[in-house]
Motif scaffolding. Structure first.
Motif, mmCIF file in Angstrom:
data_model
loop_
_atom_site.group_PDB
_atom_site.id
_atom_site.type_symbol
_atom_site.label_atom_id
_atom_site.label_comp_id
_atom_site.label_asym_id
_atom_site.label_seq_id
_atom_site.Cartn_x
_atom_site.Cartn_y
_atom_site.Cartn_z
ATOM 1 N N GLU A 95 -15.457 42.615 44.269
ATOM 2 C CA GLU A 95 -15.041 42.963 42.874
ATOM 3 C C GLU A 95 -14.373 41.883 42.109
ATOM 4 O O GLU A 95 -13.594 41.151 42.646
ATOM 5 C CB GLU A 95 -14.027 44.196 43.177
ATOM 6 N N VAL A 96 -14.546 41.766 40.922
ATOM 7 C CA VAL A 96 -13.989 40.709 40.073
ATOM 8 C C VAL A 96 -12.958 41.536 39.210
ATOM 9 O O VAL A 96 -13.154 42.576 38.277
ATOM 10 C CB VAL A 96 -15.003 40.037 39.200
ATOM 11 N N SER A 97 -11.689 41.055 39.152
ATOM 12 C CA SER A 97 -10.705 41.504 38.417
ATOM 13 C C SER A 97 -10.089 40.347 37.699
ATOM 14 O O SER A 97 -9.120 39.667 38.424
ATOM 15 C CB SER A 97 -9.841 42.459 38.922
ATOM 16 N N PRO A 98 -10.407 40.021 36.634
ATOM 17 C CA PRO A 98 -9.985 38.361 36.102
ATOM 18 C C PRO A 98 -8.285 38.624 35.592
ATOM 19 O O PRO A 98 -7.756 39.330 35.228
ATOM 20 C CB PRO A 98 -10.677 38.333 34.732
ATOM 21 N N ASP A 99 -7.589 37.444 36.091
ATOM 22 C CA ASP A 99 -6.375 37.311 35.884
ATOM 23 C C ASP A 99 -6.304 35.805 34.726
ATOM 24 O O ASP A 99 -6.762 34.915 35.481
ATOM 25 C CB ASP A 99 -5.483 36.972 36.797
ATOM 26 N N VAL A 100 -5.811 36.060 33.616
ATOM 27 C CA VAL A 100 -6.059 34.840 32.391
ATOM 28 C C VAL A 100 -4.701 34.192 32.317
ATOM 29 O O VAL A 100 -3.860 34.903 31.834
ATOM 30 C CB VAL A 100 -6.682 35.367 31.260
ATOM 31 N N GLN A 101 -4.656 32.967 32.482
ATOM 32 C CA GLN A 101 -3.518 32.117 32.088
ATOM 33 C C GLN A 101 -3.683 31.253 30.795
ATOM 34 O O GLN A 101 -4.902 30.503 30.952
ATOM 35 C CB GLN A 101 -3.044 31.623 33.455
ATOM 36 N N VAL A 102 -3.103 31.205 30.077
ATOM 37 C CA VAL A 102 -3.185 30.249 29.072
ATOM 38 C C VAL A 102 -1.860 29.320 28.811
ATOM 39 O O VAL A 102 -0.737 29.812 28.706
ATOM 40 C CB VAL A 102 -3.207 31.021 27.610
ATOM 41 N N ARG A 143 -8.582 33.508 36.744
ATOM 42 C CA ARG A 143 -8.988 33.717 38.121
ATOM 43 C C ARG A 143 -8.986 35.015 38.508
ATOM 44 O O ARG A 143 -8.660 35.812 38.198
ATOM 45 C CB ARG A 143 -7.449 32.881 39.145
ATOM 46 N N ASN A 144 -9.651 35.385 39.797
ATOM 47 C CA ASN A 144 -9.887 36.654 40.126
ATOM 48 C C ASN A 144 -8.540 37.189 40.837
ATOM 49 O O ASN A 144 -7.839 36.516 41.547
ATOM 50 C CB ASN A 144 -10.700 36.759 41.266
ATOM 51 N N LYS A 145 -8.243 38.460 40.733
ATOM 52 C CA LYS A 145 -6.721 38.813 41.216
ATOM 53 C C LYS A 145 -7.045 39.137 42.625
ATOM 54 O O LYS A 145 -5.828 39.709 43.170
ATOM 55 C CB LYS A 145 -6.339 40.238 40.398
ATOM 56 N N SER A 146 -8.232 39.188 43.006
ATOM 57 C CA SER A 146 -8.495 39.324 44.514
ATOM 58 C C SER A 146 -7.404 38.712 45.395
ATOM 59 O O SER A 146 -6.952 37.439 44.992
ATOM 60 C CB SER A 146 -9.796 39.430 45.095
ATOM 61 N N GLU A 147 -7.165 38.809 46.721
ATOM 62 C CA GLU A 147 -6.765 38.098 47.619
ATOM 63 C C GLU A 147 -7.209 36.493 47.658
ATOM 64 O O GLU A 147 -6.140 35.608 47.886
ATOM 65 C CB GLU A 147 -6.938 38.580 49.122
ATOM 66 N N LYS A 194 -8.147 34.793 44.958
ATOM 67 C CA LYS A 194 -7.796 34.137 43.788
ATOM 68 C C LYS A 194 -8.548 33.057 43.320
ATOM 69 O O LYS A 194 -8.383 31.898 42.886
ATOM 70 C CB LYS A 194 -6.269 33.438 43.717
ATOM 71 N N SER A 195 -9.851 33.321 43.647
ATOM 72 C CA SER A 195 -11.190 32.522 43.213
ATOM 73 C C SER A 195 -11.045 32.178 41.848
ATOM 74 O O SER A 195 -11.052 33.151 41.031
ATOM 75 C CB SER A 195 -12.356 32.629 43.975
ATOM 76 N N PRO A 196 -11.363 30.800 41.413
ATOM 77 C CA PRO A 196 -11.597 30.727 39.856
ATOM 78 C C PRO A 196 -12.646 31.293 39.309
ATOM 79 O O PRO A 196 -13.804 31.189 40.173
ATOM 80 C CB PRO A 196 -11.425 29.351 39.803
ATOM 81 N N LEU A 197 -12.795 31.894 38.255
ATOM 82 C CA LEU A 197 -14.038 32.257 37.405
ATOM 83 C C LEU A 197 -14.081 31.463 36.233
ATOM 84 O O LEU A 197 -15.522 31.221 36.333
ATOM 85 C CB LEU A 197 -13.444 33.758 36.910
ATOM 86 N N PHE A 198 -13.565 30.982 35.602
ATOM 87 C CA PHE A 198 -13.763 30.027 34.461
ATOM 88 C C PHE A 198 -12.439 29.073 34.219
ATOM 89 O O PHE A 198 -11.425 29.665 34.473
ATOM 90 C CB PHE A 198 -14.630 30.531 33.250
ATOM 91 N N LEU A 199 -13.052 27.870 33.548
ATOM 92 C CA LEU A 199 -11.832 26.940 33.203
ATOM 93 C C LEU A 199 -12.366 26.333 31.833
ATOM 94 O O LEU A 199 -13.313 25.872 31.686
ATOM 95 C CB LEU A 199 -11.688 25.964 33.939
ATOM 96 N N LEU A 200 -11.615 26.880 30.579
ATOM 97 C CA LEU A 200 -11.636 26.154 29.440
ATOM 98 C C LEU A 200 -10.557 25.374 28.986
ATOM 99 O O LEU A 200 -9.353 25.765 28.963
ATOM 100 C CB LEU A 200 -12.094 27.401 28.377
ATOM 101 N N GLU A 201 -10.915 24.109 28.463
ATOM 102 C CA GLU A 201 -10.109 23.175 27.911
ATOM 103 C C GLU A 201 -10.310 22.809 26.539
ATOM 104 O O GLU A 201 -11.474 22.452 26.476
ATOM 105 C CB GLU A 201 -9.756 21.756 29.050
ATOM 106 N N LEU A 202 -9.616 23.005 25.565
ATOM 107 C CA LEU A 202 -9.987 22.692 24.184
ATOM 108 C C LEU A 202 -8.688 22.063 23.558
ATOM 109 O O LEU A 202 -7.725 22.390 23.702
ATOM 110 C CB LEU A 202 -10.170 24.074 23.474
#
Length: 175
Positions: A49-56, A82-86, A88-96
């Protein structure tokens, strides 16, 4: 007739007093200086399951240009999901890195630094928000609508960080 001076708004020499000039800010241009989007889910896949945790993270930079009263302000955003699962696998990275060229007049020298790092990024932020939303949507994720950034708090945090760095530098004995 009264001997009291009248308050007619005229200066003693008879000329009318001018109110202080209002600060003026004009956006001369905006641009993407650098942008990178990595869709890690598409590259590696995700298990479970994917449960995103977004950090800015936000960083700001401002510098004077060679033309009088012109300044360049760059907002640097790093958005990591990152996935909130154990694992903590990354889902995406955006740099702007999004920049603006500003013409600023009638701002006192001592107020210029906070003006550049608070008011100018405030003007650029709606465009940054739109870019982040479009890129995440086009990258296969739900559009990410960034929360408002408190540029005043960000500025104050940076002042505190610099003061602490100066204190630490003074506390170190010379080698």
């Amino acid at each position: 007739m009264s001997d009291q001076p009248s308050d007619t708004g005229a200066a003693p020499d008879g000329a009318a007093q001018q109110p202080p000039a209002q600060p003026k800010m004009q956006v001369l241009g905006q641009y993407i200086r650098d942008m990178s989007f990595e869709n890690i889910v598409a590259q590696k896949g995700v298990n479970g399951e994917v449960s995103p945790d977004v950090q800015v993270q936000v960083n700001l930079d401002a510098k004077k240009r060679s033309v009088e009263n012109q300044f360049e302000v760059v907002c640097k955003f790093k958005v990591e999901s990152r996935n909130k699962s154990e694992d903590k696998s990354p889902l995406f990275l955006l740099e702007l890195e999004y920049g603006g060229i500003f013409l600023i007049e009638n701002v006192a020298e001592e107020q210029l630094h906070p003006f550049l790092l608070i008011e100018c990024p405030r003007m650029l932020f709606p465009f940054v928000r739109r870019i982040v939303s479009d890129v995440t949507r086009d990258g296969g994720f739900p559009p990410l609508n960034l929360d408002n950034v408190d540029f005043v708090a960000l500025y104050r945090q940076e002042l505190i960080r610099r003061a602490q760095a100066e204190q630490a530098a003074k506390a170190k004995p010379d080698a």
